[in-house]
Design an enzyme around this catalytic site. Structure first.
Site, mmCIF file in Angstrom:
data_model
loop_
_atom_site.group_PDB
_atom_site.id
_atom_site.type_symbol
_atom_site.label_atom_id
_atom_site.label_comp_id
_atom_site.label_asym_id
_atom_site.label_seq_id
_atom_site.Cartn_x
_atom_site.Cartn_y
_atom_site.Cartn_z
ATOM 1 N N GLU A 53 -9.953 3.988 -3.615
ATOM 2 C CA GLU A 53 -10.055 4.410 -2.742
ATOM 3 C C GLU A 53 -8.884 5.114 -2.710
ATOM 4 O O GLU A 53 -7.933 4.648 -2.429
ATOM 5 C CB GLU A 53 -10.386 2.970 -2.092
ATOM 6 C CG GLU A 53 -11.312 1.966 -2.785
ATOM 7 C CD GLU A 53 -12.708 2.356 -2.190
ATOM 8 O OE1 GLU A 53 -13.052 2.979 -1.276
ATOM 9 O OE2 GLU A 53 -13.283 1.555 -3.168
ATOM 10 N N LYS B 107 -1.218 -6.333 -6.848
ATOM 11 C CA LYS B 107 0.783 -5.476 -6.775
ATOM 12 C C LYS B 107 0.191 -5.058 -5.617
ATOM 13 O O LYS B 107 -0.188 -4.095 -5.439
ATOM 14 C CB LYS B 107 0.584 -4.365 -8.737
ATOM 15 C CG LYS B 107 1.964 -4.186 -7.887
ATOM 16 C CD LYS B 107 2.518 -3.167 -8.808
ATOM 17 C CE LYS B 107 2.368 -2.205 -7.723
ATOM 18 N NZ LYS B 107 3.429 -1.652 -6.573
ATOM 19 N N CYS C 103 -6.073 6.556 6.282
ATOM 20 C CA CYS C 103 -6.496 7.537 4.628
ATOM 21 C C CYS C 103 -7.829 7.910 5.533
ATOM 22 O O CYS C 103 -8.287 9.449 5.247
ATOM 23 C CB CYS C 103 -6.925 7.072 3.427
ATOM 24 S SG CYS C 103 -7.909 4.788 4.544
ATOM 25 N N GLU D 104 -3.180 16.151 2.872
ATOM 26 C CA GLU D 104 -2.819 15.005 3.028
ATOM 27 C C GLU D 104 -1.785 14.941 4.048
ATOM 28 O O GLU D 104 -0.887 14.513 3.389
ATOM 29 C CB GLU D 104 -3.586 14.433 2.493
ATOM 30 C CG GLU D 104 -4.215 12.155 3.271
ATOM 31 C CD GLU D 104 -4.257 11.389 2.545
ATOM 32 O OE1 GLU D 104 -4.360 11.429 1.068
ATOM 33 O OE2 GLU D 104 -4.826 10.477 3.501
HETATM 34 P P1 NAD Z 1 0.325 6.032 -3.514
HETATM 35 O O1 NAD Z 1 -0.479 6.452 -4.828
HETATM 36 O O2 NAD Z 1 1.963 5.938 -4.295
HETATM 37 O O3 NAD Z 1 0.724 4.663 -4.001
HETATM 38 C C1 NAD Z 1 -0.682 3.985 -3.898
HETATM 39 C C2 NAD Z 1 0.369 2.400 -5.026
HETATM 40 O O4 NAD Z 1 -0.013 2.906 -6.108
HETATM 41 C C3 NAD Z 1 1.748 1.547 -5.057
HETATM 42 O O5 NAD Z 1 1.353 -0.137 -4.637
HETATM 43 C C4 NAD Z 1 2.165 2.044 -5.744
HETATM 44 O O6 NAD Z 1 3.253 1.236 -6.458
HETATM 45 C C5 NAD Z 1 1.125 2.229 -6.816
HETATM 46 N N1 NAD Z 1 1.542 2.940 -8.044
HETATM 47 C C6 NAD Z 1 2.565 4.061 -7.724
HETATM 48 N N2 NAD Z 1 2.836 4.817 -8.883
HETATM 49 C C7 NAD Z 1 1.552 3.852 -9.792
HETATM 50 C C8 NAD Z 1 1.489 4.707 -11.485
HETATM 51 N N3 NAD Z 1 1.779 5.192 -11.696
HETATM 52 N N4 NAD Z 1 0.524 3.037 -11.605
HETATM 53 C C9 NAD Z 1 0.421 2.019 -11.332
HETATM 54 N N5 NAD Z 1 0.286 2.299 -9.818
HETATM 55 C C10 NAD Z 1 0.879 3.518 -9.318
HETATM 56 O O7 NAD Z 1 0.251 5.521 -2.478
HETATM 57 P P2 NAD Z 1 0.619 5.246 -1.206
HETATM 58 O O8 NAD Z 1 1.433 6.588 -0.759
HETATM 59 O O9 NAD Z 1 1.508 4.044 -1.073
HETATM 60 O O10 NAD Z 1 -0.602 4.817 0.107
HETATM 61 C C11 NAD Z 1 -1.069 6.631 0.845
HETATM 62 C C12 NAD Z 1 -1.622 6.900 0.057
HETATM 63 O O11 NAD Z 1 -3.670 5.874 -0.068
HETATM 64 C C13 NAD Z 1 -2.511 7.954 0.915
HETATM 65 O O12 NAD Z 1 -3.539 8.964 0.229
HETATM 66 C C14 NAD Z 1 -3.911 6.940 1.333
HETATM 67 O O13 NAD Z 1 -5.128 7.674 2.198
HETATM 68 C C15 NAD Z 1 -4.561 6.254 0.583
HETATM 69 N N6 NAD Z 1 -4.878 5.809 1.023
HETATM 70 C C16 NAD Z 1 -6.831 4.955 0.713
HETATM 71 C C17 NAD Z 1 -7.195 4.245 1.370
HETATM 72 C C18 NAD Z 1 -8.976 4.529 1.439
HETATM 73 O O14 NAD Z 1 -9.369 2.801 1.430
HETATM 74 N N7 NAD Z 1 -9.720 4.814 0.681
HETATM 75 C C19 NAD Z 1 -6.828 2.757 2.284
HETATM 76 C C20 NAD Z 1 -5.505 3.339 2.000
HETATM 77 C C21 NAD Z 1 -4.732 3.708 2.035
#
Ligand code: NAD
Length: 496
Positions: A266, A191, A300, A399
């Site tokens: 992650e 997804k 991130c 963050e």
């Molecule tokens: P997010 O957590 O809002 O969304 C990530 C994904 O989760 C999206 O596909 C979203 O549709 C899905 N999602 C949202 N609510 C959900 C639920 N209730 N159940 C299941 N899935 C759900 O994050 P974002 O805003 O897309 O990305 C930014 C975050 O990602 C930051 O905190 C960043 O640090 C982190 N990040 C971490 C890494 C790593 O490798 N550690 C890499 C990239 C981004």
């Protein structure tokens, strides 16, 4: 098509020119069972790029069933490793041939500069090749020396694996996630984030084209609370992997816990860069300014807290100010742009909100941050910004996920380490000094998954990348161990 004014590659124009961008599930285009849709936009112009199915729990069921069917009967799981490797190499070759196409799709969808998006696609290629190659050289069956018994262990793939990804590195992260799973013989349901579904859709079609069996790579598009939630709580998955915010990561882990599905997380970060007094100030400033403005700070593992030795602090700040003021903010598809937009309006408000809250709590703005204007574009732009103050400040603790670095001074190595480690996050930090013994000593004591020396954001394949604490669990990605995560070990014993 609102992108009509852009100089698009013909293949990209053709890809975007369909009414509904349908991903493949079980090898067939999936429109979504209740025909609901959402739109994806270009973050730099606000223009609509495509309409995409908003898939329901029923569609997620169908995708997991397709992945299970492919696992059971397509021959993928039982294929000799070199044959599966050959198919994965074919996928890598075809993606490589299309780097300019996928890179342009990704640049438009995620607001990335095109060369950076192309770099992400090249990284996907390298990841697939790395795991496809490694998987061919690992024994699936090991005989054990056990007194009085004939015994052996076997490595077998698990079955369907689920993936939820964020919007900042859509295609690259798909590679990091699924390459070891596929190389080990599993099938996947992906997804992508709702802001950036296009490169995943493209991949699902390309997989079919290169001959990967139907149902091995399935993509479900939709929003987090519906499609994402249905996937993370699906009992048919044998493993789950989530990349995103700690808040959603917790929900995903809870959902997986209910089904006892092993999960890898992650998550976010609040990384530090420790700058000692013997550095080349200009060069270090260039690298850190480059890191915090790269992909508009939506990284991130970025260095978002710059901890600088007191004796060079002011000189270092002056150099950073000079360099940051020259960063050209602009539309991501314009070749002169050095820093593009953030991904959406919510993210822009988040960045601006943290600046406001940080200043209210006493942080000083060394460079005026705030909204940025790009002539002729109505995208989501912010200015790069430097703050300074104490580490208790909200902008130093949470963050922000934008082009904002927070500066603070230290006097001793011990103090620097305390400052690095005073956070619940534990993703990545860096240390900067010409004294490499000191660098190694400090790097080893930073509480995080990754410590870099005289560099920030380096990810060679073979080095595990992952976080601890609020930044993740499960051992990370990109290392040989990751491949072993995608095999279950079965032991067989026969008394002699
Ligand atoms: P997010 O957590 O809002 O969304 C990530 C994904 O989760 C999206 O596909 C979203 O549709 C899905 N999602 C949202 N609510 C959900 C639920 N209730 N159940 C299941 N899935 C759900 O994050 P974002 O805003 O897309 O990305 C930014 C975050 O990602 C930051 O905190 C960043 O640090 C982190 N990040 C971490 C890494 C790593 O490798 N550690 C890499 C990239 C981004």
């Amino acid at each position: 098509m609102a992108t009509a004014t852009l100089d698009l590659r013909p293949e990209v124009g053709k890809f975007l020119d369909s009414e509904l961008q349908q991903p493949l599930v079980g090898g067939k285009a999936a429109a979504g069972s209740d025909k609901a849709t959402f739109e994806t936009h270009d973050p730099g112009s606000g223009d609509k790029l495509a309409t995409v199915p908003h898939m329901t729990a029923k569609d997620v069921d169908a995708a997991v069933a397709a992945a299970q069917k492919a696992f059971d009967s397509s021959g993928w799981a039982t294929m000799p490793p070199n044959e599966r490797g050959a198919l994965l190499h074919r996928l890598a070759d075809e993606v490589e041939r299309r780097i300019p196409i996928i890179g342009q799709i990704e640049a438009l969808d995620a607001g990335k500069l095109e060369p950076h998006a192309q770099g992400d696609v090249a990284n996907f290629v390298a990841t697939i090749r790395y795991f496809a190659e490694m998987a061919q050289h690992i024994s699936r069956r090991n005989v054990l020396a056990v007194k009085g018994h004939e015994a052996w262990t076997m490595r077998q793939p698990w079955g369907p694996c689920g993936y939820i990804f964020p919007w900042n590195f859509p295609f690259l992260l798909i590679g990091w996630g699924i390459a070891p799973a596929l190389a080990a013989g599993n099938t996947v349901v992906i997804k992508p984030a709702e802001d950036t579904p296009l490169s995943a859709i493209y991949l699902s079609r390309l997989a079919k084209e290169v001959g990967i069996p139907d149902g091995v790579i399935n993509v479900v598009t939709g929003l987090g609370p519906t499609t994402g939630c249905a996937l993370s709580s699906h009992p048919g998955l044998r493993r789950m992997s989530f990349t995103g915010s700690p808040e959603v990561g917790r929900m995903v882990a809870e959902a997986c816990g209910k089904n006892l599905t092993p999960v890898k997380l992650e998550l976010g970060g609040k990384g530090a860069a420790v700058v000692f007094d013997d550095v080349n100030i200009q060069d270090t400033a260039t690298k850190l300014v480059g890191a915090i403005t790269f992909h508009t700070g939506q990284v991130c593992c970025d260095a978002t807290r710059w901890l600088v030795h007191k004796s060079i602090y002011q000189k270092f700040v002056d150099e950073c100010v000079k360099q940051m003021k020259n960063v050209k903010v602009g539309y991501q598809m314009d070749g002169n742009t050095q820093m593009g937009p953030v991904v959406n309006e919510k993210q822009r408000k988040r960045v601006l909100g943290y600046l406001e809250k940080g200043v209210k709590e006493g942080a000083k703005m060394i460079i005026e941050g705030g909204p940025a204007e790009v002539p002729g574009k109505t995208g989501h732009y912010v200015k790069p910004c430097l703050l300074e103050g104490t580490l208790e400040n909200v902008a130093a603790r949470e963050e922000i996920f934008g082009p904002v670095a927070y500066l603070a001074k230290f006097e001793s190595e011990d103090e620097a380490l305390k400052m690095v480690n005073c956070t619940d996050y534990g993703l990545a930090n860096s240390v900067w000094s010409t004294d490499l013994n000191r660098c190694s000593r400090v790097a080893e004591q930073m509480k995080a998954g990754n410590s870099w020396i005289n560099a920030h954001n380096v990810f060679p394949h073979g080095v595990p990348y992952g976080g601890i604490g609020k930044s993740g669990l499960g051992g990370g990605v990109n290392s040989p161990e990751t491949l072993f995560d995608y095999w279950r070990s079965v032991s067989c014993v026969r008394p002699l």
